[in-house]
Structure formats: C-alpha cells, structure tokens
Scaffold this motif. Structure first.
Motif, PDB file in Angstrom:
ATOM      1  N   SER A  52      59.324  27.865  40.711  1.00 33.17           N
ATOM      2  CA  SER A  52      58.880  28.105  42.082  1.00 33.17           C
ATOM      3  C   SER A  52      58.143  29.436  42.206  1.00 33.17           C
ATOM      4  O   SER A  52      57.106  29.529  42.865  1.00 33.17           O
ATOM      5  N   SER A  53      58.661  30.456  41.548  1.00 32.58           N
ATOM      6  CA  SER A  53      58.025  31.783  41.637  1.00 32.58           C
ATOM      7  C   SER A  53      56.656  31.793  40.976  1.00 32.58           C
ATOM      8  O   SER A  53      55.704  32.395  41.492  1.00 32.58           O
ATOM      9  N   LEU A  54      56.538  31.125  39.842  1.00 36.14           N
ATOM     10  CA  LEU A  54      55.262  31.130  39.125  1.00 36.14           C
ATOM     11  C   LEU A  54      54.206  30.300  39.843  1.00 36.14           C
ATOM     12  O   LEU A  54      53.014  30.599  39.761  1.00 36.14           O
ATOM     13  N   GLN A  55      54.623  29.260  40.551  1.00 30.38           N
ATOM     14  CA  GLN A  55      53.662  28.473  41.330  1.00 30.38           C
ATOM     15  C   GLN A  55      53.003  29.328  42.412  1.00 30.38           C
ATOM     16  O   GLN A  55      51.853  29.085  42.779  1.00 30.38           O
ATOM     17  N   LYS A  56      53.695  30.324  42.876  1.00 23.62           N
ATOM     18  CA  LYS A  56      53.153  31.207  43.919  1.00 23.62           C
ATOM     19  C   LYS A  56      52.010  32.078  43.387  1.00 23.62           C
ATOM     20  O   LYS A  56      51.253  32.663  44.162  1.00 23.62           O
ATOM     21  N   ALA A  57      51.893  32.171  42.055  1.00 23.55           N
ATOM     22  CA  ALA A  57      50.855  33.023  41.462  1.00 23.55           C
ATOM     23  C   ALA A  57      49.597  32.236  41.115  1.00 23.55           C
ATOM     24  O   ALA A  57      48.668  32.795  40.526  1.00 23.55           O
ATOM     25  N   GLU A  58      49.536  30.972  41.501  1.00 25.48           N
ATOM     26  CA  GLU A  58      48.424  30.114  41.068  1.00 25.48           C
ATOM     27  C   GLU A  58      47.052  30.700  41.394  1.00 25.48           C
ATOM     28  O   GLU A  58      46.142  30.705  40.549  1.00 25.48           O
ATOM     29  N   GLU A  59      46.878  31.199  42.603  1.00 28.16           N
ATOM     30  CA  GLU A  59      45.558  31.712  43.003  1.00 28.16           C
ATOM     31  C   GLU A  59      45.148  32.893  42.123  1.00 28.16           C
ATOM     32  O   GLU A  59      44.001  32.985  41.665  1.00 28.16           O
ATOM     33  N   ARG A  60      46.090  33.785  41.874  1.00 26.73           N
ATOM     34  CA  ARG A  60      45.802  34.950  41.035  1.00 26.73           C
ATOM     35  C   ARG A  60      45.513  34.522  39.594  1.00 26.73           C
ATOM     36  O   ARG A  60      44.578  35.038  38.965  1.00 26.73           O
ATOM     37  N   ILE A  61      46.294  33.595  39.068  1.00 25.71           N
ATOM     38  CA  ILE A  61      46.082  33.147  37.697  1.00 25.71           C
ATOM     39  C   ILE A  61      44.731  32.452  37.549  1.00 25.71           C
ATOM     40  O   ILE A  61      44.023  32.617  36.550  1.00 25.71           O
ATOM     41  N   THR A  62      44.334  31.686  38.546  1.00 27.67           N
ATOM     42  CA  THR A  62      43.023  31.045  38.518  1.00 27.67           C
ATOM     43  C   THR A  62      41.915  32.092  38.384  1.00 27.67           C
ATOM     44  O   THR A  62      40.971  31.924  37.603  1.00 27.67           O
ATOM     45  N   THR A  63      42.042  33.170  39.130  1.00 28.64           N
ATOM     46  CA  THR A  63      41.039  34.235  39.081  1.00 28.64           C
ATOM     47  C   THR A  63      40.982  34.904  37.719  1.00 28.64           C
ATOM     48  O   THR A  63      39.895  35.138  37.168  1.00 28.64           O
ATOM     49  N   ILE A  64      42.147  35.214  37.137  1.00 28.87           N
ATOM     50  CA  ILE A  64      42.121  35.935  35.857  1.00 28.87           C
ATOM     51  C   ILE A  64      41.686  35.033  34.704  1.00 28.87           C
ATOM     52  O   ILE A  64      41.266  35.541  33.658  1.00 28.87           O
TER      53      ILE A  64
END
Length: 363
Positions: free
Chosen positions: A124-136
C-alpha cells in the motif's frame, strides 16, 4: 487439435492465437483483483476485521460489522472480495463466512513465523509513490527511503520480523562459523540499517552477554527502535542514527546487514567501512532476499514480489544515495563482487530460507 487463429480488426496487426489471448486476459484480470484485494486486505488488517473473525466460527456481515464498529454495507462486499480471493471461506447454505485457522495465524498472529499482514502495508505504501517513480524512470533520478509514505517503515518491520523470529537465532546465526559461541561469551555486534530494530532486539534477547548496537540513517526509525527497546526493557541493546559509512569504529565481532545492503548507493564503501570496524577474526552477516543466479531464475512468485519492490523502493534509494544499484534480486556473484572490492577475501552462502539468503563474509 490446433487452436484457431483470428484476424484482428486492423489489417496491419498480426494474426492472434485466441487461446493465448484469453489466457493472458485471464491473468490480467486476476492481477486487477489481486491489486484491489491487497488494498482491501490492508484495510481489513487495520480495522481488525481478520482478528474479529479469527478462531470465532462462521459469521455474516452484520455480525462482523458489529464486532468491529464498521459499516455493514462496506463489510458485505469486503467479505465477497476476500472469499473470491480464497482468504476466507463461505457457506452458501448459511450465508456465513469463516476464516480458516491457518489463514488466521498468517493474518493475525504477530508472533508466528508465518505472519504476512505487514506485506499489505508495504504494498500500500509503495503504491502511493507511483507518480514519483514514473517520473524518475524518465529522469534517471532516485527516491530516498525516507521520502516514502510512513507506512513503509512500519510495514517493512512487520513484514520481515516474522522471518527473523523464526530463523535468525535457530538457523542463521548457527550457520556462521564460531559466531554463536562468541555471542554466548559476550561479543560486540553492530546491526546496520536496523530500521525499527526488530533484528537487533531478537538477537539481544537471545544473547544477554553480548552488546548490540543498531544503526540506521533514518532518524524516525531509530526513535521507534529506542522506544521499542525501552518498552521491552532490553538492557544490552542501544540504537543510534548513523549511516553505513560512518557508524563508530568499535572493533566489532559481528556486523549484520538485514535486507539492506542492496538498498545502499555505495555498498562497496559500506563494506569497506565495515572492514575497518571489524575485529580481525570478526564476521559480516548479510541477509538478502532470495534471488537466482540468472534473470530467468527469478520468474516465479517470489521473484515477482522482490523485483517489484526493487523498482519501487530499493533501486530508487540506491540511485539517490550513490548510484551503485545492486537491486533486490542481486545474484550471489554480484554480492560477492562487492565484498571482494571492499577488501574481503572470504565469501560464502552460509544457508538460506524460502525468502532469504544468508551470507558469511570474512577478512
């Protein structure tokens, strides 16, 4: 009998194998359900829905909602989702649901080595980082561990602690040459990247004559570890905020890295510092996720989980903190290369478990 091929609607597309297409779509729909269910399982964990069902016998949505102070209308379809995923059982004759005892242990017993509920919190916590991970992905930048949602820190401790509880004292430490004897007599131990301190405290309880210090560069995690140790009144353990490259030199008998070396942006530098801080007859213990020698050996459920975590968390942290990216599914040879670059001459896989590898590194 050959499977019929069908021509797609556009003339430029190749002919399709209908059976293969249907099998793939079935897999995709299953993954959709798994993704939704992971979130719903975390909700069930947080709200105590599993605990209310554990060892209690069959119940309907009204009973479960009343026991947990939740709204029946939401609980009703939560139960359907959980039954569809095989987490709970349903009796169509009574219209009631039950949680099998084995599932109850895995979902509610925090002291069991089979406990898995912390994994829902991690996902659940890592799904919240999707937008940031997409950018990097596009920029090549990283994302530090401490930049993730706070659920990651607690969930990681909850996810890994059961494995440490079940294996560390009885299997992993005895697999290292002479280490248990040193701990029994009174060794000095450093636990690098200790997080909330679960691994450190498990060892400290088992070996009261030894002195344990947990180090982590994430200050909030160290404060949590201190609070846990204080609450459990463990006198031979302490925690300190420090990185893998600057923790104090105390000529340690044992230096441990629990599921963290692959996260570091400079693992060679980390082990070089450990070399300087290690007694000449000392031991480095490195716990790493299970992984294959070749990429294709990770094409299994465990490899799928760990490679996913690597992309969303571990590799971005390494990119942000130095750029030497081992990744969560680093092979034995990749880890050995790091150890030898740091100056160590002895490296072996001491033992393993279904989800972990245990390495012994010495000068």
């Amino acid at each position: 009998m050959e499977t019929a091929e069908v021509n797609p609607s556009t003339s430029t597309s190749p002919a399709l194998n209908q059976a293969r297409m249907e099998k793939f779509l079935e897999r995709v729909v299953s993954d959709f359900g798994a993704a939704f269910s992971t979130t719903l399982s975390f909700i069930g964990d947080k709200l105590g829905l599993y605990k209310a069902m554990a060892f209690e016998g069959p119940m309907n949505s009204e009973t479960l909602a009343k026991k947990t102070g939740t709204t029946e209308r939401y609980v009703r379809e939560w139960l359907i989702n959980q039954a569809a995923g095989g987490y709970i059982d349903y009796d169509p004759e009574t219209g009631k649901y039950s949680l099998p005892d084995e599932h109850a242990i895995a979902l509610t017993d925090t002291e069991s080595p089979f406990y898995v509920a912390g994994g829902f919190q991690v996902v659940s916590s890592l799904q919240k980082a999707e937008e940031r991970i997409t950018t990097i992905f596009q920029t090549g930048e990283g994302m530090l561990w401490g930049e993730h949602h706070h659920d990651l820190f607690e969930g990681t401790e909850r996810f890994f602690r059961p494995s440490y509880t079940g294996n560390l004292v009885h299997d992993w430490l005895p697999a290292l040459d002479g280490v248990v004897e040193k701990l029994q007599k009174g060794a000095m131990v450093a636990d690098i990247g200790c997080g909330h301190g679960a691994s450190t405290m498990i060892m400290a309880k088992a070996f009261p004559n030894a002195v344990f210090t947990g180090y982590d560069n994430h200050g909030p995690s160290i404060e949590k570890a201190k609070a846990h140790a204080s609450g459990e009144k463990i006198p031979n353990v302490k925690f300190q905020t420090a990185s893998a490259q600057d923790f104090p030199d105390h000529s340690f008998d044992l230096i441990c890295y629990f599921d963290c070396l692959h996260d570091m942006g400079d693992p060679v530098g980390a082990l070089k510092h450990a070399y300087q801080c290690l007694d000449n007859d000392g031991t480095i213990m490195v716990i790493e996720p299970m992984a294959g020698k070749q990429a294709e050996e990770n094409f299994n459920p465990v490899g799928r989980v760990y490679s996913g975590a690597s992309v969303l968390c571990c590799s971005p942290n390494a990119m942000a903190s130095g750029g030497y990216v081992l990744g969560t599914v680093a092979s034995d040879s990749a880890l050995e290369e790091v150890a030898r670059k740091a100056g160590f001459t002895r490296f072996r896989r001491a033992t393993d478990a279904p989800f972990n590898r245990v390495f012994e590194i010495r000068k």
